[in-house]
Design an enzyme around this catalytic site. Structure first.
Site, PDB file in Angstrom:
ATOM      1  N   ASP A   1       4.328   0.772  11.896  1.00  0.00           N
ATOM      2  CA  ASP A   1       3.092   0.058  11.591  1.00  0.00           C
ATOM      3  C   ASP A   1       2.812  -1.153  12.594  1.00  0.00           C
ATOM      4  O   ASP A   1       2.318  -2.218  11.938  1.00  0.00           O
ATOM      5  CB  ASP A   1       3.481  -0.217   9.595  1.00  0.00           C
ATOM      6  CG  ASP A   1       2.856   0.938   9.606  1.00  0.00           C
ATOM      7  OD1 ASP A   1       3.417   1.494   8.843  1.00  0.00           O
ATOM      8  OD2 ASP A   1       2.668   2.279  10.178  1.00  0.00           O
TER       9      ASP A   1
ATOM     10  N   ARG B   1       0.347  14.485  12.718  1.00  0.00           N
ATOM     11  CA  ARG B   1       1.503  14.003  11.488  1.00  0.00           C
ATOM     12  C   ARG B   1       1.371  15.712  10.002  1.00  0.00           C
ATOM     13  O   ARG B   1       0.776  16.181   9.650  1.00  0.00           O
ATOM     14  CB  ARG B   1       0.065  13.540  10.699  1.00  0.00           C
ATOM     15  CG  ARG B   1      -0.476  12.612  11.219  1.00  0.00           C
ATOM     16  CD  ARG B   1       0.338  10.937  10.957  1.00  0.00           C
ATOM     17  NE  ARG B   1       0.886  10.129  10.055  1.00  0.00           N
ATOM     18  CZ  ARG B   1      -0.178   9.557   9.687  1.00  0.00           C
ATOM     19  NH1 ARG B   1      -1.403   8.951   9.866  1.00  0.00           N
ATOM     20  NH2 ARG B   1       0.747   8.787   8.266  1.00  0.00           N
TER      21      ARG B   1
ATOM     22  N   CYS C   1      -4.774  12.275  12.587  1.00  0.00           N
ATOM     23  CA  CYS C   1      -5.036  10.855  12.243  1.00  0.00           C
ATOM     24  C   CYS C   1      -5.813  10.654  13.718  1.00  0.00           C
ATOM     25  O   CYS C   1      -4.136  11.577  14.955  1.00  0.00           O
ATOM     26  CB  CYS C   1      -4.809  10.611  11.217  1.00  0.00           C
ATOM     27  SG  CYS C   1      -3.328  10.228  11.521  1.00  0.00           S
TER      28      CYS C   1
ATOM     29  N   ARG D   1      -8.319  -0.966   4.714  1.00  0.00           N
ATOM     30  CA  ARG D   1      -7.996   0.379   3.958  1.00  0.00           C
ATOM     31  C   ARG D   1      -6.627  -0.140   3.217  1.00  0.00           C
ATOM     32  O   ARG D   1      -5.705   0.330   3.099  1.00  0.00           O
ATOM     33  CB  ARG D   1      -7.256   1.368   4.926  1.00  0.00           C
ATOM     34  CG  ARG D   1      -8.831   2.400   5.229  1.00  0.00           C
ATOM     35  CD  ARG D   1      -8.378   3.982   6.603  1.00  0.00           C
ATOM     36  NE  ARG D   1      -7.282   4.085   5.487  1.00  0.00           N
ATOM     37  CZ  ARG D   1      -7.117   5.349   6.263  1.00  0.00           C
ATOM     38  NH1 ARG D   1      -7.046   6.048   6.919  1.00  0.00           N
ATOM     39  NH2 ARG D   1      -5.492   5.811   5.774  1.00  0.00           N
TER      40      ARG D   1
ATOM     41  N   LYS E   1       1.199  -0.775  -0.211  1.00  0.00           N
ATOM     42  CA  LYS E   1      -0.320  -0.443  -0.013  1.00  0.00           C
ATOM     43  C   LYS E   1       0.742   1.334  -0.107  1.00  0.00           C
ATOM     44  O   LYS E   1       0.964   1.838  -0.665  1.00  0.00           O
ATOM     45  CB  LYS E   1      -0.894   0.272   1.073  1.00  0.00           C
ATOM     46  CG  LYS E   1      -1.551   1.351   1.446  1.00  0.00           C
ATOM     47  CD  LYS E   1      -2.518   1.319   2.733  1.00  0.00           C
ATOM     48  CE  LYS E   1      -1.905   1.206   3.876  1.00  0.00           C
ATOM     49  NZ  LYS E   1      -1.546   2.441   4.014  1.00  0.00           N
ATOM     50  N   ASN E   2       2.152   1.123   0.763  1.00  0.00           N
ATOM     51  CA  ASN E   2       2.691   2.549   0.775  1.00  0.00           C
ATOM     52  C   ASN E   2       3.365   2.156  -0.159  1.00  0.00           C
ATOM     53  O   ASN E   2       4.763   3.782  -0.432  1.00  0.00           O
ATOM     54  CB  ASN E   2       3.561   2.651   1.994  1.00  0.00           C
ATOM     55  CG  ASN E   2       2.655   2.788   3.369  1.00  0.00           C
ATOM     56  OD1 ASN E   2       0.771   3.116   3.513  1.00  0.00           O
ATOM     57  ND2 ASN E   2       2.698   2.786   5.073  1.00  0.00           N
TER      58      ASN E   2
HETATM   59  C1  EPZ Z   1       4.412   6.670   6.272  1.00  0.00           C
HETATM   60  O1  EPZ Z   1       3.608   7.919   6.841  1.00  0.00           O
HETATM   61  C2  EPZ Z   1       3.646   5.535   5.471  1.00  0.00           C
HETATM   62  N1  EPZ Z   1       2.617   5.969   5.017  1.00  0.00           N
HETATM   63  C3  EPZ Z   1       2.847   5.358   7.815  1.00  0.00           C
HETATM   64  O2  EPZ Z   1       1.772   3.650   7.003  1.00  0.00           O
HETATM   65  C4  EPZ Z   1       3.612   4.667   8.291  1.00  0.00           C
HETATM   66  O3  EPZ Z   1       3.331   4.530   9.480  1.00  0.00           O
HETATM   67  C5  EPZ Z   1       5.222   5.860   8.211  1.00  0.00           C
HETATM   68  O4  EPZ Z   1       5.255   6.244   7.398  1.00  0.00           O
HETATM   69  C6  EPZ Z   1       6.628   5.446   8.923  1.00  0.00           C
HETATM   70  O5  EPZ Z   1       7.436   4.682   8.284  1.00  0.00           O
HETATM   71  C7  EPZ Z   1       2.109   6.288   4.032  1.00  0.00           C
HETATM   72  O6  EPZ Z   1       3.632   5.421   3.522  1.00  0.00           O
HETATM   73  C8  EPZ Z   1       1.139   5.664   3.035  1.00  0.00           C
HETATM   74  P1  EPZ Z   1       6.422   9.852   8.574  1.00  0.00           P
HETATM   75  P2  EPZ Z   1       4.068   9.124   6.863  1.00  0.00           P
HETATM   76  O7  EPZ Z   1       6.879  11.441   7.615  1.00  0.00           O
HETATM   77  O8  EPZ Z   1       4.845   9.707   5.720  1.00  0.00           O
HETATM   78  C9  EPZ Z   1       7.074  13.769  11.755  1.00  0.00           C
HETATM   79  C10 EPZ Z   1       0.665   2.949   7.718  1.00  0.00           C
HETATM   80  O9  EPZ Z   1      -0.204   2.183   8.849  1.00  0.00           O
HETATM   81  N2  EPZ Z   1       6.328  14.455  10.651  1.00  0.00           N
HETATM   82  O10 EPZ Z   1       7.751   9.456   8.323  1.00  0.00           O
HETATM   83  O11 EPZ Z   1       3.535  10.264   7.230  1.00  0.00           O
HETATM   84  C11 EPZ Z   1       5.222  12.561  11.924  1.00  0.00           C
HETATM   85  O12 EPZ Z   1       4.673  14.059  12.520  1.00  0.00           O
HETATM   86  C12 EPZ Z   1       0.892   4.347   7.590  1.00  0.00           C
HETATM   87  O13 EPZ Z   1       0.488   2.211   6.832  1.00  0.00           O
HETATM   88  C13 EPZ Z   1       7.161  15.641  10.665  1.00  0.00           C
HETATM   89  O14 EPZ Z   1       7.360  15.947  11.743  1.00  0.00           O
HETATM   90  O15 EPZ Z   1       5.160   9.209   8.027  1.00  0.00           O
HETATM   91  C14 EPZ Z   1       5.795  11.413  12.581  1.00  0.00           C
HETATM   92  O16 EPZ Z   1       5.874  11.573  14.063  1.00  0.00           O
HETATM   93  C15 EPZ Z   1       0.756   5.245   9.160  1.00  0.00           C
HETATM   94  N3  EPZ Z   1       7.143  16.837   9.760  1.00  0.00           N
HETATM   95  C16 EPZ Z   1       7.251  10.872  11.486  1.00  0.00           C
HETATM   96  O17 EPZ Z   1       7.772  12.441  11.240  1.00  0.00           O
HETATM   97  C17 EPZ Z   1       6.616  16.595   8.761  1.00  0.00           C
HETATM   98  O18 EPZ Z   1       7.038  17.385   7.897  1.00  0.00           O
HETATM   99  C18 EPZ Z   1       7.532   9.834  10.780  1.00  0.00           C
HETATM  100  O19 EPZ Z   1       6.140  10.121  10.045  1.00  0.00           O
HETATM  101  C19 EPZ Z   1       6.968  14.958   8.244  1.00  0.00           C
HETATM  102  C20 EPZ Z   1       6.625  13.829   9.500  1.00  0.00           C
END
Ligand code: EPZ
Length: 451
Positions: free
Chosen positions: A335, A147, A142, A427, A48-49
């Site tokens: 995850d 996020r 969410c 999802r 999915k990701n």
């Molecule tokens: C991706 O989300 C995945 N989703 C998530 O999977 C996964 O949990 C996550 O990466 C971590 O591996 C998709 O790929 C569609 P991040 P993403 O940006 O990109 C902070 C699932 O269950 N952050 O790596 O949104 C954020 O708040 C989903 O399949 C900032 O602070 O994750 C978090 O604490 C859930 N500022 C941390 O970084 C930003 O601009 C990691 O988030 C971006 C992120």
């Protein structure tokens, strides 16, 4: 998780007391009779990701893109609706998508859809790089955290974009006399998966070289880079902490197969472990599951690589406690935290689970405790006292992976579990009911009207 919340903390404040959404359409329930014993082989779907950013990347192309092994999931449908709203033409044929996003009739993504699917925000990079401007709603928080998207915004500004956030909309433009983004050196404050993907996609059409340091190393980032390279992009280092992109004027059509879903694969390995069963899963990329495999083996199961892309899991004598701390790849994936906690609830001894990536990802604990688990949470660490067995109960899922954890617990629990929250599961897990029934699980979907 990142402590230095910036612009988006104010904008994305999260309702910690969010109630599960039980509107009529979401009131179908799953009844699961346990304890289950599984046997057989499971086919793992495409990731999915990987699929979600890959769909966004088609905006960069000047032709029709064929994406294969795309899972049939609610999130994929939502991303398809976002692309269609932008003017893309999409043909869905089973697990193959043909997307012509070469011409868009707007650069504004619809709020109603971006609100439902945070990953659709990643389209801001391709839209801006290809069309010189992009208007994408702030995705908002969410169930698992605020996020924010500050890393995405700061990176786009480093590439020469002017970005204004007003009325919940992120408006980005290539400013001044320039017609393309300008290559730059970007150092991410946190190895964000989404920010790495947004900025890597944007940089493929920029003028000059971009270096993204402290980039996310997840397999899905590498998969996206391989897709862009197949479209004609010039990218090196994806899958490491530093990615280099030399911009090109144009990207062409592509026919690309995405990687298998390592989180679905890990979830089924846990399903076998929690029910003391022996199953085979394929296709998988074993390397993508190293951290999960090593933790499962410390719990007491054996995992054998049968062929280059299949794994067989063999039950152990007993299940032992272990400690988990989620980290960016190649560390233990966030995850897999909730699904693994379901398993730890019946592992003898005391286990701890520390969530370092998201600030609110322990919402499955209260429901697991209602099934007889003994879990205490303090800050972002859960302490789990293993119990001999779980007991079936009516439970409600709050998000995708928390729901997976409750399904896993129901497989091990004695009696009939009724699970509400199927819309969360759909999802991220393609045909999960069919796959579980194929393995021998006794389950039934009951729609609200039949109850
Ligand atoms: C991706 O989300 C995945 N989703 C998530 O999977 C996964 O949990 C996550 O990466 C971590 O591996 C998709 O790929 C569609 P991040 P993403 O940006 O990109 C902070 C699932 O269950 N952050 O790596 O949104 C954020 O708040 C989903 O399949 C900032 O602070 O994750 C978090 O604490 C859930 N500022 C941390 O970084 C930003 O601009 C990691 O988030 C971006 C992120």
């Amino acid at each position: 998780m990142r402590e230095d919340r910036t612009i988006n903390q104010k904008l994305n404040s999260i309702e910690k007391t969010e109630k599960p959404n039980l509107s009529p359409i979401n009131q179908s329930i799953l009844k699961i009779w346990g304890p289950s014993h599984l046997q057989g082989n499971i086919n793992i779907s495409g990731a999915k990701n990987s699929a979600l950013p890959a769909m966004a990347a088609t905006i960069l192309s000047s032709g029709v893109c064929r994406l294969r092994q795309i899972p049939c999931l609610a999130d994929i449908n939502t991303m398809g609706k976002v692309l269609s709203a932008l003017g893309a033409k999409i043909k869905h044929n089973g697990n193959t998508l043909d997307i012509d996003a070469s011409i868009l009739n707007t650069t504004e993504a619809p709020y109603e859809l971006v609100r439902q699917l945070r990953a659709s925000f990643f389209a801001i990079g391709p839209i801006l790089a290809k069309w010189g401007k992009a208007h994408v709603p702030l995705p908002g928080g969410c169930a698992i955290g605020a996020r924010p998207v500050d890393l995405h915004v700061k990176g786009l500004e480093a590439l020469g974009a002017e970005v204004h956030i007003e009325h919940g909309m992120v408006n980005a433009y290539i400013s001044g006399s320039k017609t393309r983004l300008q290559g730059a050196k970007i150092v991410l404050g946190y190895p964000s998966v989404g920010a790495t993907e947004t900025l890597m996609m944007a940089a493929t059409l920029a003028e000059g070289k971009t270096i993204i340091e402290n980039s996310a190393q997840e397999p899905e980032v590498e998969d996206l880079a391989n897709l862009c390279i197949a479209m004609g992009a010039n990218i090196s280092g994806a899958g490491t902490k530093t990615i280099e992109i030399s911009g090109v004027p144009k990207l062409h059509a592509v026919d690309y197969t995405i990687i298998p879903d390592r989180i679905e694969a890990g979830t089924f390995l846990i399903a076998a472990t929690i029910t003391n069963s022996e199953i085979t899963i394929s296709p998988v990329v074993p390397k993508h599951l190293s951290a999960v495999i090593s933790k499962l083996e410390s719990v007491g199961v054996k995992i054998q690589q049968e062929t280059s892309d299949s794994l067989r899991i063999l039950p152990g004598e007993s299940l032992k406690c272990t400690d988990i701390e989620t980290q960016p790849y190649p560390g233990f994936p966030t995850d897999m935290q909730a699904p693994f906690m379901a398993l730890l609830s019946i592992c003898s001894g005391t286990s701890t689970v520390t969530e370092t990536v998201f600030e609110n990802r322990m919402r499955h604990v209260s429901e697991l405790n209602r099934m007889g688990a003994d879990i205490q949470v303090k800050g972002n660490t859960a302490t789990i006292q293993g119990v001999p067995k779980l007991s079936a109960a009516p439970v409600i899922g709050t998000d995708l992976r928390a729901s997976a954890a409750l399904i896993l617990a129901a497989l091990a629990a004695e009696g009939e579990t009724t699970f509400q929250g199927i819309h969360h599961l759909s999802r991220g897990y393609e045909q999960i009911e069919v796959k579980l029934q194929k393995l021998g699980v006794k389950l039934q979907r009951v729609d609200s009207v039949e109850r």
